[in-house]
Motif scaffolding. Sequence first.
Motif, PDB file in Angstrom:
ATOM      1  N   ARG A 186      -9.096  -5.862  -9.366  1.00 41.00           N
ATOM      2  CA  ARG A 186      -9.753  -4.645  -9.857  1.00 41.00           C
ATOM      3  C   ARG A 186     -10.714  -4.103  -8.806  1.00 41.00           C
ATOM      4  NH1 ARG A 186      -9.536  -2.598 -14.833  1.00 41.00           N
ATOM      5  NH2 ARG A 186     -11.225  -1.275 -15.639  1.00 41.00           N
TER       6      ARG A 186
ATOM      7  N   ASP B 128       2.918  -0.174 -20.402  1.00 40.61           N
ATOM      8  CA  ASP B 128       1.817  -0.976 -20.941  1.00 40.61           C
ATOM      9  C   ASP B 128       1.223  -1.841 -19.833  1.00 40.61           C
ATOM     10  OD1 ASP B 128       2.216  -0.045 -23.559  1.00 40.61           O
ATOM     11  OD2 ASP B 128       3.815  -1.521 -23.895  1.00 40.61           O
ATOM     12  N   GLY B 129      -0.047  -2.154 -19.987  1.00 41.43           N
ATOM     13  CA  GLY B 129      -0.683  -3.090 -19.057  1.00 41.43           C
ATOM     14  C   GLY B 129      -1.069  -2.456 -17.741  1.00 41.43           C
ATOM     15  N   GLU B 130      -1.190  -3.299 -16.698  1.00 39.04           N
ATOM     16  CA  GLU B 130      -1.617  -2.812 -15.390  1.00 39.04           C
ATOM     17  C   GLU B 130      -0.591  -1.842 -14.826  1.00 39.04           C
ATOM     18  OE1 GLU B 130      -2.768  -5.733 -12.612  1.00 39.04           O
ATOM     19  OE2 GLU B 130      -4.368  -6.564 -13.872  1.00 39.04           O
TER      20      GLU B 130
ATOM     21  N   SER C   4      -0.477   1.324 -15.732  1.00 34.16           N
ATOM     22  CA  SER C   4      -0.227   2.388 -16.713  1.00 34.16           C
ATOM     23  C   SER C   4      -1.330   3.445 -16.648  1.00 34.16           C
ATOM     24  CB  SER C   4      -0.170   1.799 -18.118  1.00 34.16           C
ATOM     25  OG  SER C   4      -1.453   1.306 -18.495  1.00 34.16           O
TER      26      SER C   4
ATOM     27  N   GLU D 189      -3.135   4.286 -19.174  1.00 37.01           N
ATOM     28  CA  GLU D 189      -4.270   3.703 -19.906  1.00 37.01           C
ATOM     29  C   GLU D 189      -5.088   2.789 -19.010  1.00 37.01           C
ATOM     30  OE1 GLU D 189      -5.105   1.045 -23.960  1.00 37.01           O
ATOM     31  OE2 GLU D 189      -3.055   1.526 -23.344  1.00 37.01           O
ATOM     32  N   TRP D 190      -4.407   1.989 -18.186  1.00 38.46           N
ATOM     33  CA  TRP D 190      -5.099   1.085 -17.251  1.00 38.46           C
ATOM     34  C   TRP D 190      -5.926   1.892 -16.251  1.00 38.46           C
ATOM     35  CZ3 TRP D 190      -4.266   1.147 -11.953  1.00 38.46           C
ATOM     36  CH2 TRP D 190      -4.927   0.137 -11.231  1.00 38.46           C
TER      37      TRP D 190
END
Length: 307
Positions: free
Chosen positions: A236, A271-273, A275, A277-278
């Motif tokens: 990150r 979904d997840g990393e 994306s 949203e991520w």
Amino acid sequence: MSESAEYLPADSGAVQQALIEWYEDDHRDFPWRRTDDAYEILVSEVMSQQTQLDRVVSAWEDFLDTWPTPEDLAAADRADVVGFWTDHSLGYNNRAKYLHEAARQVVEEYDGEFPRDPEGLQELMGVGPYTANAVASFAFDNGDAVVDTNVKRVLYRAFDVPDDDSAFERVARDLMPEGESRVWNNAIMELGGVACEKTPSCDAAGCPWRQWCHAYETGDFTAPDVPTQPEFEGSRRQMRGRVISILKDAAELEIDDLGPRVRVDYVPDSDGEGSREWLLGLLEDLEDDGLVELVDDGGNTVARLRR
């Protein structure tokens, strides 16, 4: 030293000598290291519990100018002692109350003479095992091996001692030269304070244990209070840095235009990393840190650096 043989080098005498010589050759010159007066040392230990040592010096000197002996402190108004503590930002005021009460005990119950061993010193108000051992060591050369966070870090790194309190205590006890608690405890705490800090300074501080040190040999400087640093690649931290770098070169970018530049595997609706949203979560973190601004542009989220 049989109990600790699995951890300590065979030439433990050389290990001891190297540390003591390193300490005696050059160490931080705190004024309480120049006295063996139990009262003065107790004051320094209580003050140091929540305050950086460099800041303790002036408070310690002022305190002893005001109340030079346990008799002076015992006769003082407790409100004055607490007020001093507050004025010097020395942490919890109950420590001032305990110190005042301990002085009264020394005067009234011990005829002005401090107990000389850790067990006796623990009878004083507010004096726990660590402080009692420190006073016994530095005032009377009559203490056990000190085991604090710094010492644990040193033993963990140098001799690969497991993160277990009983193991730390056993190795610390077996490594300390008999009858030399004053110089030894000062020396090993100095080692943890100037050479084997969370970020070590092995060569710069001339650590005397480099030739035996497991961490120095392997390059692994983790410790009980120094967790393993996460891998940077793909982390990150790395992605945050990429966002900042990209937005420096672009006035602003819609989130789905930014995504593929941050990660080649960016898939908005996954979904997840990787994306949308991520990425939005990453940008919101940067926004909370005051680095990035997110704005709505006709239903599309646009990111730009905060100016």
